[in-house]
Design a protein around this motif. Structure first.
Motif, PDB file in Angstrom:
ATOM      1  N   ASP A 134       7.456   3.006  -9.334  1.00 42.01           N
ATOM      2  CA  ASP A 134       6.368   3.894  -9.736  1.00 42.01           C
ATOM      3  C   ASP A 134       5.252   3.147 -10.455  1.00 42.01           C
ATOM      4  OD1 ASP A 134       7.783   5.917  -8.633  1.00 42.01           O
ATOM      5  OD2 ASP A 134       8.459   6.815 -10.515  1.00 42.01           O
ATOM      6  N   ARG A 135       5.606   2.315 -11.444  1.00 40.23           N
ATOM      7  CA  ARG A 135       4.576   1.591 -12.202  1.00 40.23           C
ATOM      8  C   ARG A 135       3.816   0.605 -11.309  1.00 40.23           C
ATOM      9  NH1 ARG A 135       5.268   2.553 -17.822  1.00 40.23           N
ATOM     10  NH2 ARG A 135       6.546   4.429 -17.942  1.00 40.23           N
ATOM     11  N   PRO A 136       4.513  -0.239 -10.514  1.00 31.20           N
ATOM     12  CA  PRO A 136       3.760  -1.130  -9.615  1.00 31.20           C
ATOM     13  C   PRO A 136       2.888  -0.389  -8.612  1.00 31.20           C
ATOM     14  CG  PRO A 136       6.018  -1.893  -9.859  1.00 31.20           C
ATOM     15  CD  PRO A 136       5.963  -0.538 -10.509  1.00 31.20           C
ATOM     16  N   ASP A 137       3.371   0.736  -8.082  1.00 28.90           N
ATOM     17  CA  ASP A 137       2.566   1.501  -7.123  1.00 28.90           C
ATOM     18  C   ASP A 137       1.280   2.005  -7.770  1.00 28.90           C
ATOM     19  OD1 ASP A 137       4.012   1.168  -4.852  1.00 28.90           O
ATOM     20  OD2 ASP A 137       4.989   3.114  -4.887  1.00 28.90           O
ATOM     21  N   ALA A 138       1.414   2.555  -8.985  1.00 31.25           N
ATOM     22  CA  ALA A 138       0.227   3.061  -9.688  1.00 31.25           C
ATOM     23  C   ALA A 138      -0.730   1.922 -10.002  1.00 31.25           C
ATOM     24  CB  ALA A 138       0.650   3.784 -10.971  1.00 31.25           C
ATOM     25  N   GLY A 139      -0.174   0.782 -10.430  1.00 30.70           N
ATOM     26  CA  GLY A 139      -1.028  -0.369 -10.705  1.00 30.70           C
ATOM     27  C   GLY A 139      -1.697  -0.892  -9.457  1.00 30.70           C
ATOM     28  N   ALA A 140      -0.973  -0.882  -8.329  1.00 31.53           N
ATOM     29  CA  ALA A 140      -1.541  -1.372  -7.069  1.00 31.53           C
ATOM     30  C   ALA A 140      -2.724  -0.518  -6.629  1.00 31.53           C
ATOM     31  CB  ALA A 140      -0.477  -1.387  -5.981  1.00 31.53           C
ATOM     32  N   ALA A 141      -2.648   0.783  -6.870  1.00 35.06           N
ATOM     33  CA  ALA A 141      -3.760   1.671  -6.502  1.00 35.06           C
ATOM     34  C   ALA A 141      -5.012   1.291  -7.285  1.00 35.06           C
ATOM     35  CB  ALA A 141      -3.377   3.123  -6.766  1.00 35.06           C
ATOM     36  N   ARG A 142      -4.852   1.008  -8.586  1.00 30.92           N
ATOM     37  CA  ARG A 142      -6.004   0.618  -9.395  1.00 30.92           C
ATOM     38  C   ARG A 142      -6.502  -0.776  -9.007  1.00 30.92           C
ATOM     39  NH1 ARG A 142      -7.000   4.388 -13.148  1.00 30.92           N
ATOM     40  NH2 ARG A 142      -8.795   3.125 -13.723  1.00 30.92           N
ATOM     41  N   LEU A 143      -5.545  -1.717  -8.789  1.00 28.41           N
ATOM     42  CA  LEU A 143      -5.955  -3.073  -8.412  1.00 28.41           C
ATOM     43  C   LEU A 143      -6.704  -3.067  -7.087  1.00 28.41           C
ATOM     44  CD1 LEU A 143      -5.963  -6.111  -8.839  1.00 28.41           C
ATOM     45  CD2 LEU A 143      -3.690  -6.212  -7.797  1.00 28.41           C
ATOM     46  N   SER A 144      -6.292  -2.222  -6.155  1.00 31.31           N
ATOM     47  CA  SER A 144      -6.985  -2.130  -4.870  1.00 31.31           C
ATOM     48  C   SER A 144      -8.452  -1.791  -5.073  1.00 31.31           C
ATOM     49  CB  SER A 144      -6.320  -1.074  -3.983  1.00 31.31           C
ATOM     50  OG  SER A 144      -5.001  -1.441  -3.641  1.00 31.31           O
ATOM     51  N   GLU A 145      -8.718  -0.839  -5.966  1.00 30.66           N
ATOM     52  CA  GLU A 145     -10.113  -0.457  -6.219  1.00 30.66           C
ATOM     53  C   GLU A 145     -10.860  -1.564  -6.946  1.00 30.66           C
ATOM     54  OE1 GLU A 145     -11.226   2.195  -4.707  1.00 30.66           O
ATOM     55  OE2 GLU A 145      -9.158   2.472  -4.027  1.00 30.66           O
ATOM     56  N   THR A 146     -10.184  -2.280  -7.841  1.00 33.47           N
ATOM     57  CA  THR A 146     -10.819  -3.418  -8.524  1.00 33.47           C
ATOM     58  C   THR A 146     -11.223  -4.491  -7.518  1.00 33.47           C
ATOM     59  OG1 THR A 146      -9.589  -3.029 -10.576  1.00 33.47           O
ATOM     60  CG2 THR A 146     -10.453  -5.247 -10.226  1.00 33.47           C
ATOM     61  N   LEU A 147     -10.328  -4.793  -6.585  1.00 31.74           N
ATOM     62  CA  LEU A 147     -10.627  -5.792  -5.556  1.00 31.74           C
ATOM     63  C   LEU A 147     -11.801  -5.366  -4.684  1.00 31.74           C
ATOM     64  CD1 LEU A 147      -6.943  -6.607  -4.501  1.00 31.74           C
ATOM     65  CD2 LEU A 147      -8.461  -8.097  -5.810  1.00 31.74           C
ATOM     66  N   LYS A 148     -11.817  -4.088  -4.324  1.00 33.76           N
ATOM     67  CA  LYS A 148     -12.936  -3.579  -3.511  1.00 33.76           C
ATOM     68  C   LYS A 148     -14.240  -3.627  -4.300  1.00 33.76           C
ATOM     69  CE  LYS A 148      -9.862  -0.458  -0.967  1.00 33.76           C
ATOM     70  NZ  LYS A 148      -9.444   0.963  -0.807  1.00 33.76           N
TER      71      LYS A 148
END
Length: 654
Positions: A457-471
């Motif tokens: 759960d924590r990595p998935d939530a973090g990945a969603a935010r990191l994806s937007e940071t990368l974009k």
């Protein structure tokens, strides 16, 4: 040794819920069949010439044949679904519920026996040690030794029972998941009466026939949405559009109304990160066009003037807008948070640490940029910090942490980010390269603690935010090479973000990985094979922690070691010369001897002394241990050389 609790048992769907739902489906099927029969009966009455004559109704019974057949087919599908629910509820889930109750009843007794055995062993050990002197009666010492042996045997038996309980819990968890998957598979296979046809019998796709796809119900009309989206993509899209409209309103509505709304929606700031980067840039440009800035560049009137005064973090957390603007709005937001009188000491200390990092100048005289800042749902501050010029750098590398890390550690992690950017810049200059690099420290995700390390759960939530940071990085610097570095559970999070965005990240380095999911591993392998990505991973021999995050027998949901993913290159962190660092011949790097990223002081057993009565006493000394990302570490130097070579070899345009 941690002990299980009833909370560790997965919940089981109540069998009565499944069978009850099955009964409702049968009721619906019966009502549908009854309704269609009633329609036929009514038309038969209308066609009875003895009652009245209606011209042009001769074909009506035939027109009803298709919907009647569809109704029968749909009713049969509902009955099939009912059978699946009934079989699962009356047999499989009923058995699972019984097993859960049995496990629930076993846990307290076994845990209590284990705790008592631990206490008894500790007491027996202490008693035994106290009888080691010459003045103690030999019979007393013998009794103490026998009691110690008995306590040790009891503890061993209690540990075996505890291990058996853990195994039963793990088996039960897998059985629950398998039962849910089997039921879901059976229900997904149910079809009938779901085809949509036009008046001429041709198939028609209508709006909302399936999630995320909308099409005109009649041929030739404009499509409402030409893009097919997954559920997650649609939710992200809808969230972003809603946040976009809300920002427009916040920028122009009555100030008192805006203030009240913001007080009632403290989590809104987190949502603005999910506005598409290009749309965020367009939105900011529109707001800027309706605003006025002072001589110092700070917005003081119009839409952005209102947002600067009332909700600066709403703008500061937009991915894709100019970095200088994000920094300015986020610093205003930081000052706004600091003025609050409801902050606890821990939150305030984290903000003080963050501010100390932002006030520190680099070798070139520049300060770090605050790329994002918000208070999480639990009130914890989260932030991303940039070292170097993200908008002009030829290479931008994200760097993120693992568990038990918050802004309390921002100084340590900022040192890692600043050291990486500085060392890489030095290496580029040493080799005659005119390329530039920036590092973005990602600390805007909640990595949790030990209880959460095995979950996703924590990595998935973090990945969603990191994806937007990368974009967002791609939005402000379209030609830059984007790379990533991650530690511990951060590797789980980062690998998921890379899997979700093929082609966005070019090179990645993992340090002491807590593991990746099978799906993420497959995606990494596919991107490596296609030439889109290179992945490098290390795990120090003296790191005893990282592997625990990958143990499937403990219930890890990300048990795959990234070093085992096809195409991943392993590099050393155990100490050795790193060719190409500092010179062509290279430079020696220290071996990592802990799971930490920075150097730390740890008490290490260095020998034994003899105490009263000849009892051995351990002797500890405080020894410095090298972290993965300390500038002296071999793994850090490999990271720097790898980033330099990635940039020099492929260039910025990948």
């Amino acid at each position: 040794m941690s002990t299980p609790t009833v909370a560790d048992l997965p919940l089981v769907v109540e069998p009565d819920v499944l069978t009850g739902l099955g009964d409702r489906l049968v009721d619906v099927a019966n009502e549908m069949q009854t309704s269609m029969s009633d329609v036929h009966a009514r038309w038969n009455v209308l066609r009875d010439a003895d009652v009245f004559h209606v011209a042009g109704t001769d074909a009506v019974p035939q027109m009803l044949d298709r919907p009647a057949a569809d109704a029968r087919s749909f009713a049969e599908a509902l009955v099939t679904a009912r059978n699946a629910l009934w079989e699962a509820g009356s047999v499989e889930f009923a058995d699972l519920k019984k097993r859960r109750e049995e496990l629930s009843s076993r846990i307290p007794g076994i845990v209590a026996d284990y705790s008592a055995a631990v206490d008894a062993t500790a007491l027996a050990d202490a008693t035994y040690r106290s009888t080691r002197g010459d003045a103690v009666d030999p019979s007393v010492a013998a009794d103490a030794a026998l009691a110690r042996l008995h306590a040790s045997t009891t503890l061993s038996s209690a540990e075996s029972a505890l291990d058996s309980l853990r195994s039963d819990i793990d088996t039960f968890r897998r059985d629950v998941e398998d039962a849910e998957d089997r039921l879901a598979a059976r229900l997904r296979g149910v079809t009938g009466g779901t085809e949509v046809t036009g008046a001429g019998g041709e198939p028609v796709r209508v709006a909302q026939l399936f999630w995320g796809f909308s099409e005109s119900p009649y041929p030739g009309a404009p499509s409402a949405a030409a893009v097919s989206r997954s559920l997650a993509e649609q939710l992200t899209y809808d969230l972003g559009r809603s946040a976009e409209r809300r920002i427009d309103w916040l920028a122009t509505a009555d100030r008192e109304v805006v203030a009240r709304w913001l007080d009632g929606h403290p989590d809104f700031v987190q949502a603005v990160a999910f506005i598409d980067a290009q749309r965020a840039d367009d939105l900011f440009a529109d707001l800027a066009g309706a605003s006025t800035a002072g001589p110092d560049g700070e917005w003081n009137a119009g839409a952005l003037g209102q947002l600067m005064a009332l909700a600066p973090l709403v703008v500061g957390n937009l991915n894709g807008i100019p970095v200088a603007q994000r920094g300015m709005f986020n610093l205003a937001g930081l000052a706004q948070i600091e003025r609050r009188d409801d902050l606890d000491d821990e939150t305030r200390s984290r903000l003080v640490a963050l501010k100390s990092v932002l006030d520190r100048r680099g070798r070139d005289g520049s300060r770090p940029a605050l790329l994002s800042l918000f208070l999480d749902t639990d009130g914890s501050p989260r932030a991303n910090i940039a070292f170097g010029d993200v908008e002009s750098a030829d290479q931008v590398t994200t760097l993120t942490h693992g568990i038990r890390t918050s802004l309390q550690s921002v100084v340590e992690w900022s040192n890692a980010g600043a050291n990486l950017q500085s060392a890489l810049t030095t290496e580029l200059k040493r080799t005659g390269s005119d390329r530039t690099a920036a590092v973005v420290l990602v600390m805007d995700w909640d990595s949790g603690g030990i209880p959460e390390v095995l979950g996703i759960d924590r990595p998935d939530a973090g990945a969603a935010r990191l994806s937007e940071t990368l974009k967002g990085i791609r939005g402000v610097n379209p030609s830059t090479q984007i790379d990533a570095g991650a530690h511990s559970l951060g590797t789980t999070m980062t690998s998921q973000a890379i899997a979700d965005n093929p082609g966005l990240v070019s090179h990645v380095w993992f340090f002491g990985s807590a593991g990746v999911t099978e799906q993420a591993g497959d995606s990494l392998a596919d991107q490596i094979r296609s030439g889109q990505l290179s992945v490098n991973a290390t795990h120090a021999d003296a790191d005893p922690i990282a592997a625990w995050g990958r143990k499937d027998w403990l219930g890890s949901t990300h048990a795959e070691d990234p070093r085992d993913v096809p195409g991943v290159s392993s590099f050393s962190s155990d100490g050795g010369v790193v060719p190409g660092f500092g010179s062509v011949q290279g430079e020696f790097g220290e071996g990592t001897d802990s799971h930490d990223t920075a150097n730390s002081m740890k008490d290490v057993l260095v020998g034994w002394t003899v105490g009263p009565g000849g009892a051995p006493i351990p002797r500890y000394e405080s020894v410095e241990q090298t972290g993965y990302l300390d500038p002296s570490a071999e793994s850090f130097k490999h990271f720097v050389v790898g980033l330099r070579e990635a940039l020099e070899t492929a260039g910025a345009n990948e």
